[in-house]
Design an enzyme around this catalytic site. Structure first.
Site, PDB file in Angstrom:
ATOM      1  N   LYS A 138      -2.268  -0.419   7.643  1.00  0.00           N
ATOM      2  CA  LYS A 138      -3.665  -0.805   7.393  1.00  0.00           C
ATOM      3  C   LYS A 138      -4.000  -2.290   7.539  1.00  0.00           C
ATOM      4  CE  LYS A 138      -5.162   3.435   7.156  1.00  0.00           C
ATOM      5  NZ  LYS A 138      -5.920   3.968   8.402  1.00  0.00           N
TER       6      LYS A 138
ATOM      7  N   TYR B 284       2.671   2.138   4.577  1.00  0.00           N
ATOM      8  CA  TYR B 284       1.501   2.753   5.112  1.00  0.00           C
ATOM      9  C   TYR B 284       0.419   1.624   4.895  1.00  0.00           C
ATOM     10  CZ  TYR B 284      -2.997   4.824   4.138  1.00  0.00           C
ATOM     11  OH  TYR B 284      -4.286   4.958   3.887  1.00  0.00           O
TER      12      TYR B 284
ATOM     13  N   PHE C   2      -9.892   6.934  13.500  1.00  0.00           N
ATOM     14  CA  PHE C   2      -9.417   7.556  12.270  1.00  0.00           C
ATOM     15  C   PHE C   2      -7.814   8.042  12.312  1.00  0.00           C
ATOM     16  CE2 PHE C   2     -13.687   9.482  11.880  1.00  0.00           C
ATOM     17  CZ  PHE C   2     -13.898   9.249  10.450  1.00  0.00           C
TER      18      PHE C   2
ATOM     19  N   TYR D  26     -12.045   3.035   2.239  1.00  0.00           N
ATOM     20  CA  TYR D  26     -12.332   4.072   1.546  1.00  0.00           C
ATOM     21  C   TYR D  26     -11.565   3.828   0.141  1.00  0.00           C
ATOM     22  CZ  TYR D  26     -12.459   5.965   6.036  1.00  0.00           C
ATOM     23  OH  TYR D  26     -12.768   6.156   7.599  1.00  0.00           O
ATOM     24  N   PHE D  27     -12.210   4.676  -0.804  1.00  0.00           N
ATOM     25  CA  PHE D  27     -11.298   4.611  -2.202  1.00  0.00           C
ATOM     26  C   PHE D  27     -10.733   6.109  -2.117  1.00  0.00           C
ATOM     27  CE2 PHE D  27     -11.629   0.897  -4.546  1.00  0.00           C
ATOM     28  CZ  PHE D  27     -12.358   0.018  -3.348  1.00  0.00           C
TER      29      PHE D  27
ATOM     30  N   LYS E 175      -0.930   8.974   7.145  1.00  0.00           N
ATOM     31  CA  LYS E 175      -1.357   8.307   5.928  1.00  0.00           C
ATOM     32  C   LYS E 175      -0.663   8.832   4.563  1.00  0.00           C
ATOM     33  CE  LYS E 175      -4.275  12.455   4.984  1.00  0.00           C
ATOM     34  NZ  LYS E 175      -5.377  12.931   4.453  1.00  0.00           N
TER      35      LYS E 175
ATOM     36  N   SER F  51      -8.388   1.202   3.962  1.00  0.00           N
ATOM     37  CA  SER F  51      -8.202   2.020   2.823  1.00  0.00           C
ATOM     38  C   SER F  51      -8.500   1.010   1.513  1.00  0.00           C
ATOM     39  CB  SER F  51      -7.030   2.559   2.660  1.00  0.00           C
ATOM     40  OG  SER F  51      -6.452   2.737   1.355  1.00  0.00           O
TER      41      SER F  51
ATOM     42  N   ASP G 213       2.327   3.485  -8.321  1.00  0.00           N
ATOM     43  CA  ASP G 213       1.019   3.660  -8.886  1.00  0.00           C
ATOM     44  C   ASP G 213       0.528   2.390  -9.686  1.00  0.00           C
ATOM     45  OD1 ASP G 213       0.202   5.976  -7.518  1.00  0.00           O
ATOM     46  OD2 ASP G 213       0.413   7.400  -9.634  1.00  0.00           O
TER      47      ASP G 213
HETATM   48  C1  UD1 Z   1      -2.886   7.400  -2.543  1.00  0.00           C
HETATM   49  C2  UD1 Z   1      -2.155   6.305  -2.035  1.00  0.00           C
HETATM   50  C3  UD1 Z   1      -3.251   5.430  -1.362  1.00  0.00           C
HETATM   51  C4  UD1 Z   1      -3.916   6.245  -0.248  1.00  0.00           C
HETATM   52  C5  UD1 Z   1      -4.815   7.365  -0.904  1.00  0.00           C
HETATM   53  C6  UD1 Z   1      -5.328   8.179  -0.041  1.00  0.00           C
HETATM   54  C7  UD1 Z   1      -0.339   5.941  -3.483  1.00  0.00           C
HETATM   55  C8  UD1 Z   1       0.581   5.105  -4.530  1.00  0.00           C
HETATM   56  N1  UD1 Z   1      -1.556   5.658  -2.902  1.00  0.00           N
HETATM   57  O1  UD1 Z   1      -3.947   6.993  -3.701  1.00  0.00           O
HETATM   58  O2  UD1 Z   1      -2.370   4.281  -0.463  1.00  0.00           O
HETATM   59  O3  UD1 Z   1      -4.971   5.509   0.576  1.00  0.00           O
HETATM   60  O4  UD1 Z   1      -3.692   8.050  -1.599  1.00  0.00           O
HETATM   61  O5  UD1 Z   1      -6.189   9.051  -0.656  1.00  0.00           O
HETATM   62  O6  UD1 Z   1       0.104   7.185  -2.993  1.00  0.00           O
HETATM   63  N2  UD1 Z   1      -1.868  11.958  -9.722  1.00  0.00           N
HETATM   64  C9  UD1 Z   1      -1.295  12.927 -10.527  1.00  0.00           C
HETATM   65  N3  UD1 Z   1      -0.659  14.120 -10.060  1.00  0.00           N
HETATM   66  C10 UD1 Z   1      -0.614  14.423  -8.874  1.00  0.00           C
HETATM   67  C11 UD1 Z   1      -1.126  13.558  -7.835  1.00  0.00           C
HETATM   68  C12 UD1 Z   1      -1.895  12.369  -8.397  1.00  0.00           C
HETATM   69  O7  UD1 Z   1      -1.324  12.746 -11.821  1.00  0.00           O
HETATM   70  O8  UD1 Z   1       0.197  15.429  -8.319  1.00  0.00           O
HETATM   71  C13 UD1 Z   1      -2.718  10.806 -10.145  1.00  0.00           C
HETATM   72  C14 UD1 Z   1      -1.906   9.620  -9.781  1.00  0.00           C
HETATM   73  O9  UD1 Z   1      -0.951   9.030 -10.372  1.00  0.00           O
HETATM   74  C15 UD1 Z   1      -3.259   8.913  -9.719  1.00  0.00           C
HETATM   75  C16 UD1 Z   1      -4.376   9.644  -9.222  1.00  0.00           C
HETATM   76  O10 UD1 Z   1      -3.705  10.996  -9.731  1.00  0.00           O
HETATM   77  O11 UD1 Z   1      -3.502   8.207 -10.765  1.00  0.00           O
HETATM   78  C17 UD1 Z   1      -4.950   9.706  -7.942  1.00  0.00           C
HETATM   79  O12 UD1 Z   1      -3.604   9.935  -7.111  1.00  0.00           O
HETATM   80  P1  UD1 Z   1      -3.902  10.327  -5.566  1.00  0.00           P
HETATM   81  O13 UD1 Z   1      -4.841  11.331  -5.361  1.00  0.00           O
HETATM   82  O14 UD1 Z   1      -2.343  10.268  -4.904  1.00  0.00           O
HETATM   83  O15 UD1 Z   1      -4.483   9.056  -4.955  1.00  0.00           O
HETATM   84  P2  UD1 Z   1      -4.094   7.356  -5.072  1.00  0.00           P
HETATM   85  O16 UD1 Z   1      -2.561   6.990  -5.625  1.00  0.00           O
HETATM   86  O17 UD1 Z   1      -5.227   6.527  -5.621  1.00  0.00           O
END
Ligand code: UD1
Length: 363
Positions: free
Chosen positions: A176, A172, A104, A200-201, A108, A148, A320
């Site tokens: 990976k 990052y 792990f 992982y999702f 990240k 990831s 995003d």
């Molecule tokens: C992010 C990373 C991904 C990583 C994963 C780890 C990016 C672009 N991708 O994924 O590489 O493996 O985290 O868990 O950073 N959101 C908001 N407000 C916030 C935070 C997030 O609206 O304050 C939204 C984002 O736009 C997205 C969703 O929530 O649509 C999930 O975001 P997040 O938890 O950061 O994960 P990922 O972007 O999918």
């Protein structure tokens, strides 16, 4: 599978092992004090494995390990060292008599990786290289690697299957991908290696004891820790990054998976590697196969915590994507694993952890 004579009577009591062969088998877990690592160590202990954590605590707290021991009623071995330290790795592998490694340890944060790419290549890529070399020196052949869904880049189709083309959109993600390629090349050169790459999702939630959970340093980048900090009063409101995506409500859709389901996936991967009759290098998605939007998450969290979570719509976050969710069929057929915990359970468990530890492990 190699079994060790060493071990204590307590390791045989209270055994809830679904994997009988885990009895007294020793596993080295790099980054075992982190969010996913600590939950996986707990599941390993509960299943009867001997566990040695190898961690430099640069982005984790040793309190997590004390709590894992408390929940499991068993002890962990702990080595405080950096994964780029080959001598320390070799010593830990030998002293623990590990027959497999779960890796792990790594950095990240996507945004940070854009500003400090060399630090990411050093920690992640050089770290994985040192680990593989040390495993070779010690004759340890089995590795479960923490990858990831970020390696799929911008999805060309959904749900994402393991044979979706691979690409990276930030340093990052590239680390990976480089590590995955390194594993595929090493396996191509020597078919004795047993590698399982877990993609992982979006891991969320916490152990249902409320004793261990996600403890991000500084302002959380990820959605659910941010929402939880708003609910507990540490932050005023959530910024929703964009509501003009091609998704049902315009906000980003992701495949959120409970961290305990994810942790258990690692035990299934270990089982597959150690039961197998030959080497392999297999990549497997760990997700639920279902996508939820940012606003779905906010609503589910409001139900879990019994209060409103204020939010504001802001412009899209750079890098995003609109939607990302898994096809979890391979995990089901190959690992006999599927996620069982619902979105509501993810939010309830995350909230229990957050409200009993408002400042994380520092409390
Ligand atoms: C992010 C990373 C991904 C990583 C994963 C780890 C990016 C672009 N991708 O994924 O590489 O493996 O985290 O868990 O950073 N959101 C908001 N407000 C916030 C935070 C997030 O609206 O304050 C939204 C984002 O736009 C997205 C969703 O929530 O649509 C999930 O975001 P997040 O938890 O950061 O994960 P990922 O972007 O999918």
């Amino acid at each position: 599978m190699v079994k060790h004579a060493r071990g204590t009577g307590t390791q045989f009591s209270n055994l809830k092992a679904s994997i009988v062969d885990s009895l007294n088998t020793s596993i080295l877990v790099t980054g075992g004090a982190g969010y996913i690592g600590s939950h996986t160590c707990l599941e390993l202990l509960r299943a009867g494995f001997r566990v040695t954590v190898f961690d430099n605590f640069s982005n984790s707290d040793s309190e997590a390990l004390r709590r894992v021991e408390r929940i499991a009623g068993k002890k962990l071995g702990v080595v405080n060292a950096d994964v780029r330290d080959r001598a320390a790795l070799v010593e830990a592998l030998r002293a623990s008599e590990a027959t497999a490694v779960i890796h792990f340890a790594g950095l990240k944060a996507v945004g940070e990786s854009v500003h400090q790419p060399l630090r990411y290549y050093d920690n992640n890529v050089v770290g994985a290289l040192c680990l593989l070399e040390s495993m070779e020196v010690c004759g340890v052949r089995s590795l479960v690697f923490s990858s990831s869904a970020t390696v799929y880049g911008d999805p060309q189709f959904l749900p994402l299957t393991e044979n979706h083309p691979l690409s990276a959109t930030n340093p990052y993600g590239r680390t990976k991908l480089v590590i995955e390629d390194m594993l595929r090349d090493a396996y191509a050169s020597n078919a004795d290696w047993r590698y399982c790459i877990l993609r992982y999702f979006n891991p969320v939630g916490a152990h249902d004891s409320g004793l261990i959970g996600e403890d991000p340093q500084g302002i959380p980048n990820n959605l659910l820790p941010f929402v939880a900090q708003v609910a507990v009063g540490r932050r005023e409101f959530l910024n929703v990054w964009g509501n003009d995506y091609e998704t049902p409500d315009g906000t980003g859709v992701r495949d959120y998976i409970h961290v305990v389901d994810l942790a258990r996936g690692h035990l299934r991967a270990l089982d597959m590697l150690q039961q197998g009759t030959s080497g392999q290098c297999t990549a497997v998605n760990l997700g639920t196969g279902r996508g939820y939007s940012v606003l779905d998450m906010v609503r589910a969290f409001e139900v879990a915590c019994g209060q409103r979570v204020p939010y504001r719509i802001e412009p899209r976050r750079a890098g995003d994507i609109a939607a990302c969710y898994s096809d979890p069929a391979l995990a089901r057929s190959l690992l006999n694993w599927s996620a069982t915990r619902t979105l509501q359970t993810m939010c309830e468990d995350a909230w229990r952890w957050q409200k009993s530890n408002p400042a994380g492990y520092a409390t």
